[in-house]
Design an enzyme around this catalytic site. Structure first.
Site, PDB file in Angstrom:
ATOM      1  N   ASP A  94     132.204  59.369  56.011  1.00 35.88           N
ATOM      2  CA  ASP A  94     133.182  58.298  55.966  1.00 35.88           C
ATOM      3  C   ASP A  94     133.228  57.609  57.333  1.00 35.88           C
ATOM      4  O   ASP A  94     132.769  58.174  58.333  1.00 35.88           O
ATOM      5  CB  ASP A  94     134.538  58.921  55.611  1.00 35.88           C
ATOM      6  CG  ASP A  94     135.681  57.946  55.732  1.00 35.88           C
ATOM      7  OD1 ASP A  94     135.597  56.865  55.129  1.00 35.88           O
ATOM      8  OD2 ASP A  94     136.661  58.257  56.439  1.00 35.88           O
ATOM      9  N   ASP A  96     136.274  55.157  58.682  1.00 36.06           N
ATOM     10  CA  ASP A  96     137.587  55.068  59.318  1.00 36.06           C
ATOM     11  C   ASP A  96     138.231  56.432  59.515  1.00 36.06           C
ATOM     12  O   ASP A  96     138.389  57.199  58.556  1.00 36.06           O
ATOM     13  CB  ASP A  96     138.516  54.173  58.485  1.00 36.06           C
ATOM     14  CG  ASP A  96     138.022  52.738  58.422  1.00 36.06           C
ATOM     15  OD1 ASP A  96     138.424  51.943  59.286  1.00 36.06           O
ATOM     16  OD2 ASP A  96     137.216  52.428  57.525  1.00 36.06           O
ATOM     17  N   GLU A 103     141.716  53.147  61.719  1.00 33.76           N
ATOM     18  CA  GLU A 103     141.622  52.569  60.387  1.00 33.76           C
ATOM     19  C   GLU A 103     141.511  51.063  60.614  1.00 33.76           C
ATOM     20  O   GLU A 103     142.481  50.412  61.029  1.00 33.76           O
ATOM     21  CB  GLU A 103     142.871  52.903  59.555  1.00 33.76           C
ATOM     22  CG  GLU A 103     143.013  54.366  59.191  1.00 33.76           C
ATOM     23  CD  GLU A 103     142.048  54.804  58.095  1.00 33.76           C
ATOM     24  OE1 GLU A 103     141.634  53.952  57.281  1.00 33.76           O
ATOM     25  OE2 GLU A 103     141.705  56.003  58.065  1.00 33.76           O
ATOM     26  N   ARG A 140     146.455  45.954  50.280  1.00 29.80           N
ATOM     27  CA  ARG A 140     146.404  45.851  51.739  1.00 29.80           C
ATOM     28  C   ARG A 140     145.646  44.604  52.189  1.00 29.80           C
ATOM     29  O   ARG A 140     146.069  43.900  53.110  1.00 29.80           O
ATOM     30  CB  ARG A 140     145.765  47.118  52.317  1.00 29.80           C
ATOM     31  CG  ARG A 140     146.679  48.327  52.273  1.00 29.80           C
ATOM     32  CD  ARG A 140     145.986  49.574  52.781  1.00 29.80           C
ATOM     33  NE  ARG A 140     145.007  50.082  51.834  1.00 29.80           N
ATOM     34  CZ  ARG A 140     144.036  50.932  52.138  1.00 29.80           C
ATOM     35  NH1 ARG A 140     143.874  51.329  53.396  1.00 29.80           N
ATOM     36  NH2 ARG A 140     143.216  51.369  51.208  1.00 29.80           N
ATOM     37  N   SER A 184     131.815  53.890  53.137  1.00 33.62           N
ATOM     38  CA  SER A 184     133.189  53.643  53.574  1.00 33.62           C
ATOM     39  C   SER A 184     133.978  52.784  52.600  1.00 33.62           C
ATOM     40  O   SER A 184     133.444  51.848  51.994  1.00 33.62           O
ATOM     41  CB  SER A 184     133.152  52.945  54.948  1.00 33.62           C
ATOM     42  OG  SER A 184     134.431  52.508  55.335  1.00 33.62           O
ATOM     43  N   GLY A 185     135.259  53.084  52.504  1.00 32.26           N
ATOM     44  CA  GLY A 185     136.192  52.225  51.782  1.00 32.26           C
ATOM     45  C   GLY A 185     136.662  51.094  52.668  1.00 32.26           C
ATOM     46  O   GLY A 185     137.522  50.305  52.280  1.00 32.26           O
ATOM     47  N   LYS A 229     131.634  56.375  46.475  1.00 31.69           N
ATOM     48  CA  LYS A 229     131.092  57.157  47.593  1.00 31.69           C
ATOM     49  C   LYS A 229     130.227  58.297  47.070  1.00 31.69           C
ATOM     50  O   LYS A 229     129.121  58.542  47.563  1.00 31.69           O
ATOM     51  CB  LYS A 229     132.229  57.729  48.448  1.00 31.69           C
ATOM     52  CG  LYS A 229     132.950  56.715  49.303  1.00 31.69           C
ATOM     53  CD  LYS A 229     133.966  57.418  50.208  1.00 31.69           C
ATOM     54  CE  LYS A 229     134.622  56.443  51.154  1.00 31.69           C
ATOM     55  NZ  LYS A 229     135.460  57.100  52.162  1.00 31.69           N
ATOM     56  N   ASP A 252     137.922  62.442  55.900  1.00 28.68           N
ATOM     57  CA  ASP A 252     139.281  62.800  56.336  1.00 28.68           C
ATOM     58  C   ASP A 252     140.354  62.505  55.303  1.00 28.68           C
ATOM     59  O   ASP A 252     141.473  63.011  55.403  1.00 28.68           O
ATOM     60  CB  ASP A 252     139.630  62.045  57.628  1.00 28.68           C
ATOM     61  CG  ASP A 252     139.917  60.576  57.363  1.00 28.68           C
ATOM     62  OD1 ASP A 252     141.078  60.149  57.496  1.00 28.68           O
ATOM     63  OD2 ASP A 252     138.980  59.842  57.018  1.00 28.68           O
ATOM     64  N   ASN A 255     140.135  60.037  49.291  1.00 31.70           N
ATOM     65  CA  ASN A 255     139.050  59.330  48.597  1.00 31.70           C
ATOM     66  C   ASN A 255     137.671  59.805  49.030  1.00 31.70           C
ATOM     67  O   ASN A 255     136.653  59.369  48.495  1.00 31.70           O
ATOM     68  CB  ASN A 255     139.173  57.813  48.795  1.00 31.70           C
ATOM     69  CG  ASN A 255     138.921  57.367  50.219  1.00 31.70           C
ATOM     70  OD1 ASN A 255     139.296  58.058  51.165  1.00 31.70           O
ATOM     71  ND2 ASN A 255     138.296  56.225  50.383  1.00 31.70           N
TER      72      ASN A 255
END
Length: 296
Positions: A94, A96, A103, A140, A184-185, A229, A252, A255
């Site tokens: 991941d 962030d 983030e 967001r 990554s998201g 992912k 972390d 997700n």
């Protein structure tokens, strides 16, 4: 192949005899035999110690043992009997708060005075309280409507830093011939720059829509969530001619769990409790590059 679970303590200083005694004592309470393994190793940055365990450990026992290790300033990893370090071919991680210190979406929002509102949603999502990551991200990103695209570069230059050991991890993984995947998201603006900086073989993330130099508050295309992912990891493993069990994964937030589940070894890096509970290793003290010691 070993039939025993392996415990590995990782620390920034010499692993104490007191930790060894405390783990042995707790194992006896559980009716489990722990045997000290190979002599302690140091790679000049970290120190390790290993034990073999006579049987599998229930989740609650792992939690207690990690707490014992933490009390002696060490992190703890549990390596399954069928984990073969020399057969690991893929590293997936991941971005962030795992690879990097921030983030990104929260820091973008900070330039508009909306960091608190965005961070609240981010935290709830990473803790697993908001189950639909796609909806969370849309909510967001919508708050970023009208933000100048120049803010992205400002965040990258002024606030984004690789977490400790990131450069060394990628250098070591690439030297071993691992297929390195950053999934990554977050956003492609940042993953592409980190790919150039650190040498990832592949990156996957979300693309922010930008029109006339401003963010529209929308994401272009399919959103990279937990399921995506995991799918990208499966594709990388297929490309390398291996199974998911031949991968090492790092994350972390909640997700990241679909990607981490079923991998050869999953590492929670300074992670949310729900991720630590399910991960094979939890790094709260050592840097990202300590993962290389688990492949030794």
């Amino acid at each position: 192949m070993s039939s025993h679970l392996t415990l590995v303590a990782l620390a920034n200083t010499v692993v104490s005899d007191e930790l060894h005694l405390a783990l042995i004592k707790h194992a006896k309470v559980l009716g489990i035999e722990l045997t000290k393994g190979k002599p302690e190793k140091s790679n000049s940055t970290y120190f390790t110690a290993r034990w073999t365990c006579s049987q599998a450990l229930p989740p609650e026992a792992r939690v207690v043992m990690r707490d014992i290790a933490a009390a002696h300033d060490a992190d703890l990893a549990f390596l399954s009997p069928d984990f073969k370090p020399n057969e690991v071919k893929v590293l997936a991680m991941d971005m962030d708060s795992t690879l990097i210190n921030i983030e990104c979406i929260d820091e973008i929002a900070d330039f508009t005075g909306k960091k608190a509102a965005v961070s609240e949603i981010t935290e709830a999502t990473m803790r697993g309280e908001i189950k639909d990551f796609k909806e969370s991200l849309r909510r967001r990103v919508a708050l970023l409507e009208g933000v100048s695209a120049d803010v992205l570069e400002s965040v990258y230059q002024e606030r984004l830093r690789p977490n400790p050991g990131a450069t060394e991890l990628l250098s070591g993984a690439n030297a071993r011939g691992l297929y390195t995947l950053l999934v990554s998201g977050g956003f492609t603006f940042f993953t592409k720059k980190l790919q150039q900086e650190l040498g990832f073989k592949q990156t996957q993330a979300n693309t922010l829509e930008i029109i006339d130099g401003k963010l529209t508050g929308k994401v272009i295309g399919d959103i990279v969530d937990g399921a995506a992912k995991s799918a990208y990891l499966e594709q990388a493993c297929s490309l390398m001619g291996c199974d998911k069990k031949n991968s090492i994964t790092m994350g972390d937030g909640s997700n990241d769990l679909p990607m981490m589940h079923g991998s050869g070894i999953s590492i929670a890096y300074r992670a949310k409790p729900i991720v630590k509970e399910k991960a094979d290793a939890a790094f709260d003290r050592v840097g990202l590059d300590a993962a290389l010691l688990l492949l030794a």
